[in-house]
Design a protein around this motif. Structure first.
Motif, PDB file in Angstrom:
ATOM      1  N   SER A  16      48.316  53.342  35.004  1.00 47.43           N
ATOM      2  CA  SER A  16      47.789  52.083  35.545  1.00 47.43           C
ATOM      3  C   SER A  16      48.900  51.081  35.826  1.00 47.43           C
ATOM      4  O   SER A  16      48.709  50.147  36.609  1.00 47.43           O
ATOM      5  CB  SER A  16      46.775  51.484  34.561  1.00 47.43           C
ATOM      6  OG  SER A  16      47.378  51.251  33.293  1.00 47.43           O
ATOM      7  N   ASP A  66      37.983  36.813  39.456  1.00 48.45           N
ATOM      8  CA  ASP A  66      39.023  37.653  40.031  1.00 48.45           C
ATOM      9  C   ASP A  66      39.171  38.984  39.310  1.00 48.45           C
ATOM     10  O   ASP A  66      39.930  39.845  39.762  1.00 48.45           O
ATOM     11  CB  ASP A  66      40.364  36.915  40.022  1.00 48.45           C
ATOM     12  CG  ASP A  66      40.487  35.932  41.180  1.00 48.45           C
ATOM     13  OD1 ASP A  66      39.714  36.076  42.142  1.00 48.45           O
ATOM     14  OD2 ASP A  66      41.330  35.027  41.108  1.00 48.45           O
ATOM     15  N   LYS A  67      38.499  39.149  38.188  1.00 44.05           N
ATOM     16  CA  LYS A  67      38.628  40.402  37.441  1.00 44.05           C
ATOM     17  C   LYS A  67      37.712  41.494  37.966  1.00 44.05           C
ATOM     18  O   LYS A  67      37.857  42.658  37.569  1.00 44.05           O
ATOM     19  CB  LYS A  67      38.352  40.146  35.957  1.00 44.05           C
ATOM     20  CG  LYS A  67      39.400  39.260  35.298  1.00 44.05           C
ATOM     21  CD  LYS A  67      39.194  39.166  33.796  1.00 44.05           C
ATOM     22  CE  LYS A  67      40.291  38.327  33.149  1.00 44.05           C
ATOM     23  NZ  LYS A  67      40.140  38.260  31.677  1.00 44.05           N
ATOM     24  N   GLN A 117      39.088  45.006  38.878  1.00 45.45           N
ATOM     25  CA  GLN A 117      40.357  45.203  38.182  1.00 45.45           C
ATOM     26  C   GLN A 117      40.389  46.558  37.483  1.00 45.45           C
ATOM     27  O   GLN A 117      39.444  46.946  36.795  1.00 45.45           O
ATOM     28  CB  GLN A 117      40.565  44.077  37.164  1.00 45.45           C
ATOM     29  CG  GLN A 117      41.938  44.049  36.522  1.00 45.45           C
ATOM     30  CD  GLN A 117      42.070  42.889  35.566  1.00 45.45           C
ATOM     31  OE1 GLN A 117      41.724  43.003  34.388  1.00 45.45           O
ATOM     32  NE2 GLN A 117      42.533  41.755  36.060  1.00 45.45           N
ATOM     33  N   GLN A 164      40.958  49.497  34.917  1.00 48.02           N
ATOM     34  CA  GLN A 164      40.888  49.544  33.461  1.00 48.02           C
ATOM     35  C   GLN A 164      41.390  50.862  32.883  1.00 48.02           C
ATOM     36  O   GLN A 164      41.290  51.074  31.672  1.00 48.02           O
ATOM     37  CB  GLN A 164      39.429  49.343  33.030  1.00 48.02           C
ATOM     38  CG  GLN A 164      38.824  48.017  33.446  1.00 48.02           C
ATOM     39  CD  GLN A 164      39.385  46.872  32.652  1.00 48.02           C
ATOM     40  OE1 GLN A 164      39.084  46.711  31.471  1.00 48.02           O
ATOM     41  NE2 GLN A 164      40.229  46.059  33.274  1.00 48.02           N
ATOM     42  N   THR A 214      43.201  49.605  46.110  1.00 48.88           N
ATOM     43  CA  THR A 214      41.987  48.827  45.896  1.00 48.88           C
ATOM     44  C   THR A 214      40.829  49.801  45.705  1.00 48.88           C
ATOM     45  O   THR A 214      40.980  51.018  45.898  1.00 48.88           O
ATOM     46  CB  THR A 214      41.681  47.907  47.093  1.00 48.88           C
ATOM     47  OG1 THR A 214      41.546  48.711  48.276  1.00 48.88           O
ATOM     48  CG2 THR A 214      42.795  46.885  47.298  1.00 48.88           C
ATOM     49  N   VAL A 227      36.959  50.596  36.597  1.00 48.95           N
ATOM     50  CA  VAL A 227      37.231  49.218  37.004  1.00 48.95           C
ATOM     51  C   VAL A 227      36.204  48.288  36.369  1.00 48.95           C
ATOM     52  O   VAL A 227      35.196  48.734  35.815  1.00 48.95           O
ATOM     53  CB  VAL A 227      37.186  49.060  38.544  1.00 48.95           C
ATOM     54  CG1 VAL A 227      38.197  49.982  39.213  1.00 48.95           C
ATOM     55  CG2 VAL A 227      35.784  49.322  39.074  1.00 48.95           C
TER      56      VAL A 227
END
Length: 291
Positions: A93, A123-124, A127, A129, A219, A263
């Motif tokens: 990651s 904004d998370k 994201q 993980q 993304t 995510v």
């Protein structure tokens, strides 16, 4: 980091084209490729991730957990001796640095263009993980891939208090009522129907979910071929099971590919309409009594 991600894609493309079998372990990348026999329809084919000798000892002692990968046969191959070429890459990651994204309402489901300050958790969403696992197959007969992420292989999620809300719809109102969840930026909307009602709910919370990933843009992929299944490992450790379809390959005939990871996503909000009057919109007498 972007170069490393691009290099990984290039390596997988070269492997798929050549059919080479390799075994590589570094601090940031694991790669294994092999030719394996096809299984009967619905049966699974386990792919073992490469590890160092020290990691093998820790794994045997129960002090290390790694993601699991299983290919499931669709049974659509013509030869009983059919084989499939599989290449798997695990990218740390730390190599995954997505482009900067200014906060806006479109990044949060249910968001709205408002003057409210962007909440810190907004904004998370999306994201990463976990590490990124990419599976490439060459040959027919693989229906989908199961990728298991034990809890110890994903980032911890900080639990936040639940936010409950109540939305009131007065008699004869056809307005849209809203509630802004200030922890995530989610905007709950309720359309009043003309009947008096009370709608109670809980704001959705950030949770871990499986997602297909785009290795080029780093993304979440626009076409999410992965679904989330909660699982328990043999040791009782909770984790996530990602069940993913296979998409377009790497310009190699007969190849298919999926890149997946865990995510952050917003869960669903629980809504319950606890009361609704029995009078109709046109019943002015009943409406005035209820008011």
């Amino acid at each position: 980091p972007a170069v490393n991600s691009s290099m990984a894609v290039g390596v997988l493309a070269d492997l798929s084209s050549s059919g080479a079998e390799i075994f590589v372990v570094t601090e940031e990348v694991r790669v294994v490729s092999q030719i394996i026999p096809q299984a009967s329809s619905g049966a699974s084919i386990a792919v073992t991730l490469p590890m160092t000798e020290e990691e093998a000892v820790l794994l045997a002692a129960g002090q290390l957990t790694l993601p699991s990968i299983s290919l499931f046969s669709s049974g659509t191959f013509n030869n009983s001796n059919a084989t499939v070429y599989v290449a798997v890459a695990v990218l740390s990651s730390s190599l995954w640095i997505p482009p900067a994204r200014p906060w806006n309402s479109s990044s949060v489901p249910g968001g709205t263009n408002s003057n409210q300050s962007p909440p810190p958790l907004a904004d998370k969403v999306g994201q990463l993980q976990s590490d990124v696992i990419t599976v490439v197959t060459v040959g027919e007969g693989i229906g989908f891939v199961d990728i298991g992420f034990p809890a110890s292989t994903t980032a911890p999620v900080n639990a936040t208090p639940s936010i409950n809300f109540t939305i009131y719809c007065p008699p004869r109102s056809l307005a849209q009522k809203t509630f802004f969840c200030n922890d995530t930026g989610y905007l709950e909307r309720v359309q009043c129907s003309g009947l008096a009602s009370v709608v109670r709910g809980t704001c959705p919370k950030l949770q871990q979910a499986c997602a297909a990933l785009d290795l080029t843009s780093m993304t979440v992929a626009k076409d999410n071929l992965c679904q989330t299944v909660v699982q328990n490992s043999s040791s009782g450790e909770a984790g996530l099971l990602c069940r993913c379809g296979l998409g377009e390959g790497l310009n190699v005939p007969g190849s298919s590919m999926i890149a997946a990871g865990v995510v952050l996503d917003l869960g669903t909000s629980g809504l319950s309409k606890t009361f609704q009057a029995s009078y109709a919109l046109g019943d002015g007498y009943a409406a005035s009594k209820a008011a």
